[in-house]
Design an enzyme around this catalytic site. Structure first.
Site, PDB file in Angstrom:
ATOM      1  N   HIS A 127       0.804  -1.132  -0.064  1.00 31.60           N
ATOM      2  CA  HIS A 127       0.008   0.054   0.056  1.00 31.60           C
ATOM      3  C   HIS A 127       0.877   1.494  -0.061  1.00 31.60           C
ATOM      4  O   HIS A 127       2.051   1.096   0.266  1.00 31.60           O
ATOM      5  CB  HIS A 127      -0.897   0.026   1.178  1.00 31.60           C
ATOM      6  CG  HIS A 127      -0.131   0.372   2.613  1.00 31.60           C
ATOM      7  ND1 HIS A 127      -0.148   1.717   3.085  1.00 31.60           N
ATOM      8  CD2 HIS A 127       0.285  -0.627   3.331  1.00 31.60           C
ATOM      9  CE1 HIS A 127       0.410   1.381   4.050  1.00 31.60           C
ATOM     10  NE2 HIS A 127       0.644   0.205   4.662  1.00 31.60           N
ATOM     11  N   CYS A 128       0.230   2.393  -0.379  1.00 33.91           N
ATOM     12  CA  CYS A 128       0.916   3.711  -0.268  1.00 33.91           C
ATOM     13  C   CYS A 128      -0.195   4.559   0.605  1.00 33.91           C
ATOM     14  O   CYS A 128      -0.639   4.015   1.460  1.00 33.91           O
ATOM     15  CB  CYS A 128       1.366   4.295  -1.637  1.00 33.91           C
ATOM     16  SG  CYS A 128       0.149   4.362  -2.847  1.00 33.91           S
ATOM     17  N   ALA A 129      -0.487   5.749   0.084  1.00 34.25           N
ATOM     18  CA  ALA A 129      -1.344   6.517   0.717  1.00 34.25           C
ATOM     19  C   ALA A 129      -2.721   6.356   0.214  1.00 34.25           C
ATOM     20  O   ALA A 129      -3.643   5.858   1.013  1.00 34.25           O
ATOM     21  CB  ALA A 129      -0.832   8.074   0.516  1.00 34.25           C
TER      22      ALA A 129
END
Length: 257
Positions: free
Chosen positions: A145-147
């Site tokens: 995941h990222c933001a």
């Protein structure tokens, strides 16, 4: 086939396995997950994640993003966490928006420029390299995941699909699943006040829609930049990320049915 998994406080959580491949064996389900950040996870979300059998979480966010929206973990959390504190070549939105008009064209230009540079950022090279190593070694599922779970995450998932022999049309189709209307509506409702309070910017709905969505041109731009620099996606994967034939074989053995 349902890929989106509904959580109370985690956006864009989905299984990116299950696709047919050129090897005649589909990608396994329930091993490859992708999402937005976990900062707003509810207790129910954490309990549900605990039940996924996660061996590793790969967090592609920058240091300031992790500090601003720290991840939540469930009791007894024991999964490996892959992250780094290498400085980014790409400025934080909050800083980049100072003194400029932020509209739909700004977000589109920012996205195209970002995808052109992202495959070559030292922090991404480190994270992507460790992601593939972890993916080959982990005894269980992983979530990357990222933001927002759409750009950095979208790029690494597309590269994963390529390694596993997923066809270009399915790679793009999976990437574009981020553009779910219900998800985008929720994200726009969140992002507008967030930009106002964090960056001091009032952004209209047309701009917010571009900001929370992905565009085929983004992934095409990244792949074109990779091919220009390294001749092919395979050349980049081998020369830059260390995804050599033995690692490919391990990944395919573990992740193909």
């Amino acid at each position: 086939m349902t890929r989106h998994i509904d959580f109370d406080g985690i956006e864009n959580f989905r299984d990116f396995g299950g696709y047919d491949t050129s090897f005649g064996r589909p990608v396994k389900r329930e091993l490859l997950y992708r999402s937005a950040n976990h900062a707003y996870a509810t207790d129910a979300d954490l309990a549900r994640m605990a039940g996924l059998g996660l061996a590793a979480i790969v967090d592609l966010r920058r240091t300031e993003e992790r500090r601003r929206e720290p991840s939540k973990r469930w009791p007894g959390f024991g999964a490996a966490v892959v992250e780094n504190d290498i400085l980014s070549d790409h400025g934080d939105w909050v800083d980049m928006m100072k003194g400029v008009e932020v509209d739909a064209e700004w977000f589109l230009a920012d996205g195209l420029g970002y995808y052109r540079r992202a495959p070559f950022e030292p922090r991404h090279i480190d994270l992507f390299t460790r992601y593939f190593q972890t993916l080959a070694q982990a005894e269980g599922a992983i979530v990357v995941h990222c933001a927002a779970g759409k750009d950095r995450t979208g790029l690494i998932c597309a590269l994963t699909h390529h390694v596993l022999g997923v066809g270009p049309d399915d790679i793009m189709a999976d990437y574009l699943l981020t553009n779910d209307e219900a998800r985008m509506a929720r994200k726009m409702a969140f992002l507008g006040p967030w930009l106002r309070d964090t960056a001091g910017k009032i952004v209209d709905d047309a701009a917010l829609r571009v900001a929370v969505s992905v565009n085929p041109a983004y992934l095409e731009t990244a792949f074109a930049a990779i091919r220009e620099a390294h001749g092919s996606l395979d050349g980049y994967l081998t020369d830059v990320l260390g995804v050599d034939p033995p690692l490919r074989e391990r990944l395919q053995a573990r992740l193909l049915a």
